[in-house]
Write a protein that holds these residues in place. Sequence first.
Motif, PDB file in Angstrom:
ATOM      1  N   ILE A 195       0.855  -1.181   0.000  1.00 53.50           N
ATOM      2  CA  ILE A 195       0.000   0.000   0.000  1.00 53.50           C
ATOM      3  C   ILE A 195       0.894   1.235   0.000  1.00 53.50           C
ATOM      4  CG2 ILE A 195      -1.779   1.280   1.240  1.00 53.50           C
ATOM      5  CD1 ILE A 195      -2.697  -1.381   2.446  1.00 53.50           C
ATOM      6  N   SER A 196       0.732   2.064  -1.030  1.00 56.42           N
ATOM      7  CA  SER A 196       1.588   3.239  -1.168  1.00 56.42           C
ATOM      8  C   SER A 196       0.779   4.375  -1.780  1.00 56.42           C
ATOM      9  CB  SER A 196       2.813   2.915  -2.036  1.00 56.42           C
ATOM     10  OG  SER A 196       2.403   2.536  -3.338  1.00 56.42           O
ATOM     11  N   LYS A 197       1.385   5.537  -1.808  1.00 54.28           N
ATOM     12  CA  LYS A 197       0.748   6.693  -2.422  1.00 54.28           C
ATOM     13  C   LYS A 197       1.770   7.383  -3.312  1.00 54.28           C
ATOM     14  CE  LYS A 197       1.658   9.310   1.819  1.00 54.28           C
ATOM     15  NZ  LYS A 197       1.034  10.083   2.915  1.00 54.28           N
ATOM     16  N   GLU A 198       1.269   7.983  -4.387  1.00 54.85           N
ATOM     17  CA  GLU A 198       2.142   8.654  -5.336  1.00 54.85           C
ATOM     18  C   GLU A 198       2.409  10.074  -4.868  1.00 54.85           C
ATOM     19  OE1 GLU A 198       2.460   9.334 -10.187  1.00 54.85           O
ATOM     20  OE2 GLU A 198       0.795   8.222  -9.286  1.00 54.85           O
ATOM     21  N   VAL A 199       3.670  10.388  -4.676  1.00 53.11           N
ATOM     22  CA  VAL A 199       4.087  11.727  -4.254  1.00 53.11           C
ATOM     23  C   VAL A 199       5.087  12.235  -5.286  1.00 53.11           C
ATOM     24  CG1 VAL A 199       5.160  13.115  -2.452  1.00 53.11           C
ATOM     25  CG2 VAL A 199       3.764  11.132  -1.826  1.00 53.11           C
ATOM     26  N   GLY A 200       4.640  13.147  -6.144  1.00 52.72           N
ATOM     27  CA  GLY A 200       5.494  13.596  -7.230  1.00 52.72           C
ATOM     28  C   GLY A 200       5.767  12.448  -8.178  1.00 52.72           C
ATOM     29  N   GLN A 201       7.044  12.141  -8.373  1.00 55.19           N
ATOM     30  CA  GLN A 201       7.435  11.042  -9.256  1.00 55.19           C
ATOM     31  C   GLN A 201       7.711   9.750  -8.483  1.00 55.19           C
ATOM     32  OE1 GLN A 201       7.416  11.455 -12.623  1.00 55.19           O
ATOM     33  NE2 GLN A 201       6.645  13.524 -12.186  1.00 55.19           N
ATOM     34  N   LYS A 202       7.395   9.727  -7.193  1.00 53.52           N
ATOM     35  CA  LYS A 202       7.732   8.574  -6.357  1.00 53.52           C
ATOM     36  C   LYS A 202       6.474   7.911  -5.806  1.00 53.52           C
ATOM     37  CE  LYS A 202      12.016  10.794  -4.782  1.00 53.52           C
ATOM     38  NZ  LYS A 202      12.772  11.279  -3.598  1.00 53.52           N
ATOM     39  N   HIS A 203       6.590   6.623  -5.517  1.00 48.09           N
ATOM     40  CA  HIS A 203       5.560   5.894  -4.772  1.00 48.09           C
ATOM     41  C   HIS A 203       6.111   5.634  -3.375  1.00 48.09           C
ATOM     42  CE1 HIS A 203       2.579   4.969  -7.898  1.00 48.09           C
ATOM     43  NE2 HIS A 203       3.603   4.942  -8.726  1.00 48.09           N
ATOM     44  N   LEU A 204       5.515   6.253  -2.380  1.00 42.15           N
ATOM     45  CA  LEU A 204       5.985   6.107  -1.016  1.00 42.15           C
ATOM     46  C   LEU A 204       5.029   5.211  -0.235  1.00 42.15           C
ATOM     47  CD1 LEU A 204       7.069   9.773  -0.195  1.00 42.15           C
ATOM     48  CD2 LEU A 204       8.462   7.878  -1.065  1.00 42.15           C
ATOM     49  N   PRO A 205       5.551   4.225   0.483  1.00 37.45           N
ATOM     50  CA  PRO A 205       4.677   3.316   1.241  1.00 37.45           C
ATOM     51  C   PRO A 205       3.967   4.035   2.375  1.00 37.45           C
ATOM     52  CG  PRO A 205       6.980   2.935   1.791  1.00 37.45           C
ATOM     53  CD  PRO A 205       6.981   3.892   0.639  1.00 37.45           C
ATOM     54  N   GLU A 206       2.720   3.648   2.609  1.00 37.12           N
ATOM     55  CA  GLU A 206       2.007   4.149   3.778  1.00 37.12           C
ATOM     56  C   GLU A 206       2.470   3.350   4.998  1.00 37.12           C
ATOM     57  OE1 GLU A 206      -2.195   4.262   3.314  1.00 37.12           O
ATOM     58  OE2 GLU A 206      -2.139   5.438   1.458  1.00 37.12           O
ATOM     59  N   ILE A 207       2.755   4.051   6.069  1.00 36.33           N
ATOM     60  CA  ILE A 207       3.287   3.408   7.266  1.00 36.33           C
ATOM     61  C   ILE A 207       2.120   2.901   8.115  1.00 36.33           C
ATOM     62  CG2 ILE A 207       4.796   3.642   9.261  1.00 36.33           C
ATOM     63  CD1 ILE A 207       6.105   3.941   6.481  1.00 36.33           C
ATOM     64  N   LYS A 208       2.022   1.575   8.231  1.00 33.66           N
ATOM     65  CA  LYS A 208       0.940   0.955   8.987  1.00 33.66           C
ATOM     66  C   LYS A 208       1.165   1.096  10.488  1.00 33.66           C
ATOM     67  CE  LYS A 208      -2.504  -2.126   9.570  1.00 33.66           C
ATOM     68  NZ  LYS A 208      -3.896  -1.949   9.119  1.00 33.66           N
ATOM     69  N   ALA A 209       2.408   0.925  10.934  1.00 30.31           N
ATOM     70  CA  ALA A 209       2.712   0.982  12.361  1.00 30.31           C
ATOM     71  C   ALA A 209       4.161   1.390  12.558  1.00 30.31           C
ATOM     72  CB  ALA A 209       2.449  -0.363  13.033  1.00 30.31           C
ATOM     73  N   ARG A 210       4.423   2.021  13.685  1.00 30.59           N
ATOM     74  CA  ARG A 210       5.796   2.316  14.110  1.00 30.59           C
ATOM     75  C   ARG A 210       6.053   1.503  15.375  1.00 30.59           C
ATOM     76  NH1 ARG A 210       6.242   7.872  13.598  1.00 30.59           N
ATOM     77  NH2 ARG A 210       7.069   7.431  11.516  1.00 30.59           N
ATOM     78  N   VAL A 211       6.983   0.565  15.262  1.00 26.03           N
ATOM     79  CA  VAL A 211       7.233  -0.401  16.330  1.00 26.03           C
ATOM     80  C   VAL A 211       8.562  -0.068  17.005  1.00 26.03           C
ATOM     81  CG1 VAL A 211       7.414  -2.835  16.922  1.00 26.03           C
ATOM     82  CG2 VAL A 211       6.024  -2.130  14.954  1.00 26.03           C
ATOM     83  N   THR A 212       8.543   0.054  18.319  1.00 23.42           N
ATOM     84  CA  THR A 212       9.757   0.326  19.085  1.00 23.42           C
ATOM     85  C   THR A 212      10.049  -0.856  19.995  1.00 23.42           C
ATOM     86  OG1 THR A 212       9.308   2.707  19.055  1.00 23.42           O
ATOM     87  CG2 THR A 212      10.880   1.908  20.696  1.00 23.42           C
ATOM     88  N   MET A 213      11.278  -1.379  19.887  1.00 24.20           N
ATOM     89  CA  MET A 213      11.667  -2.543  20.678  1.00 24.20           C
ATOM     90  C   MET A 213      12.948  -2.231  21.459  1.00 24.20           C
ATOM     91  SD  MET A 213      10.776  -5.808  18.207  1.00 24.20           S
ATOM     92  CE  MET A 213      11.957  -5.446  16.908  1.00 24.20           C
ATOM     93  N   SER A 214      12.945  -2.598  22.730  1.00 25.52           N
ATOM     94  CA  SER A 214      14.140  -2.446  23.546  1.00 25.52           C
ATOM     95  C   SER A 214      15.148  -3.532  23.184  1.00 25.52           C
ATOM     96  CB  SER A 214      13.781  -2.537  25.035  1.00 25.52           C
ATOM     97  OG  SER A 214      12.860  -1.526  25.396  1.00 25.52           O
ATOM     98  N   VAL A 215      16.436  -3.172  23.164  1.00 27.42           N
ATOM     99  CA  VAL A 215      17.485  -4.114  22.803  1.00 27.42           C
ATOM    100  C   VAL A 215      18.039  -4.754  24.073  1.00 27.42           C
ATOM    101  CG1 VAL A 215      19.713  -4.403  21.673  1.00 27.42           C
ATOM    102  CG2 VAL A 215      18.060  -2.746  20.763  1.00 27.42           C
ATOM    103  N   LYS A 216      17.838  -6.062  24.193  1.00 32.14           N
ATOM    104  CA  LYS A 216      18.356  -6.794  25.349  1.00 32.14           C
ATOM    105  C   LYS A 216      19.799  -7.194  25.074  1.00 32.14           C
ATOM    106  CE  LYS A 216      13.806  -8.588  26.601  1.00 32.14           C
ATOM    107  NZ  LYS A 216      12.985  -9.814  26.852  1.00 32.14           N
ATOM    108  N   LYS A 217      20.636  -7.104  26.091  1.00 32.65           N
ATOM    109  CA  LYS A 217      22.066  -7.310  25.888  1.00 32.65           C
ATOM    110  C   LYS A 217      22.537  -8.620  26.516  1.00 32.65           C
ATOM    111  CE  LYS A 217      22.801  -2.311  25.972  1.00 32.65           C
ATOM    112  NZ  LYS A 217      23.522  -1.183  26.590  1.00 32.65           N
ATOM    113  N   GLY A 218      23.624  -9.177  25.904  1.00 31.54           N
ATOM    114  CA  GLY A 218      24.340 -10.249  26.552  1.00 31.54           C
ATOM    115  C   GLY A 218      23.991 -11.660  26.145  1.00 31.54           C
ATOM    116  N   ASP A 219      23.253 -11.890  25.033  1.00 34.90           N
ATOM    117  CA  ASP A 219      22.956 -13.249  24.584  1.00 34.90           C
ATOM    118  C   ASP A 219      24.121 -13.797  23.783  1.00 34.90           C
ATOM    119  OD1 ASP A 219      20.535 -13.068  25.756  1.00 34.90           O
ATOM    120  OD2 ASP A 219      19.408 -12.663  23.936  1.00 34.90           O
ATOM    121  N   SER A 220      24.514 -15.020  24.093  1.00 33.85           N
ATOM    122  CA  SER A 220      25.611 -15.669  23.371  1.00 33.85           C
ATOM    123  C   SER A 220      25.066 -16.648  22.354  1.00 33.85           C
ATOM    124  CB  SER A 220      26.543 -16.416  24.336  1.00 33.85           C
ATOM    125  OG  SER A 220      27.130 -15.512  25.247  1.00 33.85           O
ATOM    126  N   ALA A 221      25.809 -16.813  21.246  1.00 32.23           N
ATOM    127  CA  ALA A 221      25.362 -17.733  20.199  1.00 32.23           C
ATOM    128  C   ALA A 221      25.590 -19.163  20.622  1.00 32.23           C
ATOM    129  CB  ALA A 221      26.133 -17.422  18.918  1.00 32.23           C
TER     130      ALA A 221
END
Length: 221
Positions: A195-221
């Motif tokens: 889902i996008s909209k035409e802005v000038g000569q570009k097609h810009l996606p409509e942003i459905k959601a802005r998701v913020t996630m905290s970064v947990k530290k210290g996990d080993s592979a």
Amino acid sequence: MTEPSGGNTDKPRRPVVVPAVALVTFTAVGITALLGGLNEAPEQPDPLSEGAVLDQGLYSTKFVGSRVKIEPAQNEWDEEKRFVELVFNVTNNSDETLLVGLPPEKVEQAYTSTFFAGSLVKIDPAFPGEDAGPFAYALSKGGETRQLHPGVPTEVILRYKLQKGQQPPAKISLDVASYEFASQFNNNVEAWRMISKEVGQKHLPEIKARVTMSVKKGDSA
């Protein structure tokens, strides 16, 4: 002698009182007009955090979280590697096998993608470095894969390599687009498209959601 019909022009006039509510309303309308009209304010995307589930049309996505993953050195000539990983649980809602893909390099390049990672149109902060990535894959019983099969919930990992001495961010924010089953831009054939909209000569996606996630530290592979 009678006075002129106009009366005494020297008589003080009573001031006109305007209700405060009317003044506030007038001011608000004036400011809104200056900003582009009552109905033209841009809609803000839904704010979400880790654990949220988003219906993207083509995909159903759970934003599991973000973490630092450490890969120890394999030998004395090797170095420890550190990655910031974003973890998703993704279900492909179409009838075809699709690819995990990668996030777009530029927002205006996103609208042609039907990859899952293609819907992650902006990631903040950015990760500098030629070898920083991004890298993306899904996990299956056979190990890593780049495929998302129809109707199968699949864990997807998007990772960025941290440079030597670079500290991981406290949080990561994602602007996420969605898809619709509709006619294509150049024909009447219906298919999944972003889902996008035409802005000038570009097609810009409509942003459905802005998701913020905290970064947990210290996990080993």
